[in-house]
Design a protein around this motif. Structure first.
Motif, short mmCIF file in Angstrom:
data_model
loop_
_atom_site.label_atom_id
_atom_site.label_comp_id
_atom_site.label_asym_id
_atom_site.label_seq_id
_atom_site.Cartn_x
_atom_site.Cartn_y
_atom_site.Cartn_z
N SER A 1 0.81 -1.21 0.00
CA SER A 1 0.00 0.00 0.00
C SER A 1 0.85 1.27 0.00
O SER A 1 0.37 2.33 -0.42
CB SER A 1 -0.96 0.01 1.19
N ASP A 2 2.11 1.18 0.40
CA ASP A 2 2.92 2.39 0.57
C ASP A 2 4.04 2.59 -0.46
O ASP A 2 4.55 3.70 -0.59
CB ASP A 2 3.57 2.40 1.95
N PHE A 3 4.46 1.54 -1.17
CA PHE A 3 5.68 1.66 -1.96
C PHE A 3 5.59 2.74 -3.03
O PHE A 3 6.58 3.43 -3.31
CB PHE A 3 6.09 0.31 -2.56
N ARG A 4 4.42 2.94 -3.63
CA ARG A 4 4.30 3.98 -4.66
C ARG A 4 4.49 5.38 -4.07
O ARG A 4 5.17 6.22 -4.67
CB ARG A 4 2.95 3.88 -5.35
N SER A 5 3.91 5.62 -2.91
CA SER A 5 4.05 6.94 -2.30
C SER A 5 5.49 7.16 -1.84
O SER A 5 5.99 8.29 -1.91
CB SER A 5 3.07 7.13 -1.14
N ASN A 6 6.18 6.11 -1.41
CA ASN A 6 7.59 6.25 -1.05
C ASN A 6 8.43 6.63 -2.26
O ASN A 6 9.29 7.51 -2.19
CB ASN A 6 8.13 4.96 -0.43
N CYS B 1 13.37 3.09 -7.55
CA CYS B 1 11.91 3.05 -7.74
C CYS B 1 11.52 1.82 -8.56
O CYS B 1 10.52 1.16 -8.24
CB CYS B 1 11.42 4.34 -8.39
N ARG B 2 12.30 1.51 -9.57
CA ARG B 2 12.04 0.27 -10.33
C ARG B 2 12.15 -0.94 -9.40
O ARG B 2 11.36 -1.89 -9.50
CB ARG B 2 13.00 0.13 -11.50
N ARG B 3 13.13 -0.91 -8.51
CA ARG B 3 13.31 -2.03 -7.58
C ARG B 3 12.10 -2.14 -6.65
O ARG B 3 11.64 -3.25 -6.36
CB ARG B 3 14.60 -1.83 -6.78
N LEU B 4 11.61 -1.03 -6.16
CA LEU B 4 10.42 -1.06 -5.29
C LEU B 4 9.25 -1.71 -6.02
O LEU B 4 8.52 -2.53 -5.44
CB LEU B 4 10.04 0.36 -4.85
N HIS B 5 9.07 -1.37 -7.29
CA HIS B 5 8.00 -1.97 -8.09
C HIS B 5 8.25 -3.46 -8.33
O HIS B 5 7.32 -4.26 -8.27
CB HIS B 5 7.85 -1.22 -9.42
N GLU B 6 9.49 -3.83 -8.59
CA GLU B 6 9.83 -5.24 -8.81
C GLU B 6 9.51 -6.06 -7.56
O GLU B 6 8.88 -7.11 -7.64
CB GLU B 6 11.32 -5.38 -9.14
N VAL B 7 9.95 -5.58 -6.40
CA VAL B 7 9.69 -6.28 -5.15
C VAL B 7 8.19 -6.38 -4.90
O VAL B 7 7.69 -7.44 -4.51
CB VAL B 7 10.43 -5.60 -3.97
N ALA B 8 7.47 -5.30 -5.17
CA ALA B 8 6.01 -5.32 -5.00
C ALA B 8 5.38 -6.40 -5.88
O ALA B 8 4.46 -7.12 -5.45
CB ALA B 8 5.41 -3.95 -5.31
N GLY B 9 5.83 -6.52 -7.12
CA GLY B 9 5.29 -7.53 -8.01
C GLY B 9 5.53 -8.94 -7.50
O GLY B 9 4.63 -9.78 -7.54
N VAL B 10 6.74 -9.19 -7.00
CA VAL B 10 7.05 -10.51 -6.46
C VAL B 10 6.22 -10.79 -5.21
O VAL B 10 5.67 -11.88 -5.06
CB VAL B 10 8.57 -10.62 -6.15
#
Length: 115
Positions: free
Chosen positions: A32-37, A99-108
């Motif tokens: 819920s928070d990774f995008r805002s971070n 930021c790409r890494r945050l999205h990658e981790v979120a996907g996994v």
């Protein structure tokens, strides 16, 4: 970041004493928070606000470390240290990478949780 993120759920649960509820809560918070971070970090860099870049990179480092992403946490630490020194020049690519890494981790994480 050349290494892909690999979720080691067993290691994370081991650190949490096997507490599935805490794991689920942490996963929900991350998702819920990774995008805002990411948005806050990017905005702070664009504004030239080194203290906020440092703080946001520190937060991102903790988020990634929570899920045993040593590579991502290390890269966030480098951003944090550079911002602490007041050196924002050259951070555009590292911030975009984190930021790409945050999205990658979120996907996994989402995939592992069946979301």
């Amino acid at each position: 970041m050349a290494e892909a993120f690999v979720l080691d759920r067993a290691a994370i649960l081991d650190r949490l004493g096997g507490d599935e509820e805490i794991y689920a809560m942490m996963l929900d918070m991350y998702l819920s928070d990774f995008r805002s971070n990411c948005d806050a970090l990017t905005a702070a860099l664009a504004a030239g606000d080194a203290p906020t870049v440092r703080r946001e990179a520190h937060t991102v480092k903790g988020l990634l470390a929570t899920f045993s992403d040593d590579v991502g946490a290390r890269d966030a630490l480098l951003i944090e240290q550079q911002a602490k020194a007041g050196e924002l020049a050259g951070l555009d690519a590292p911030v975009a990478d984190i930021c790409r890494r945050l999205h990658e981790v979120a996907g996994v994480l989402a995939s592992a949780a069946g979301r």
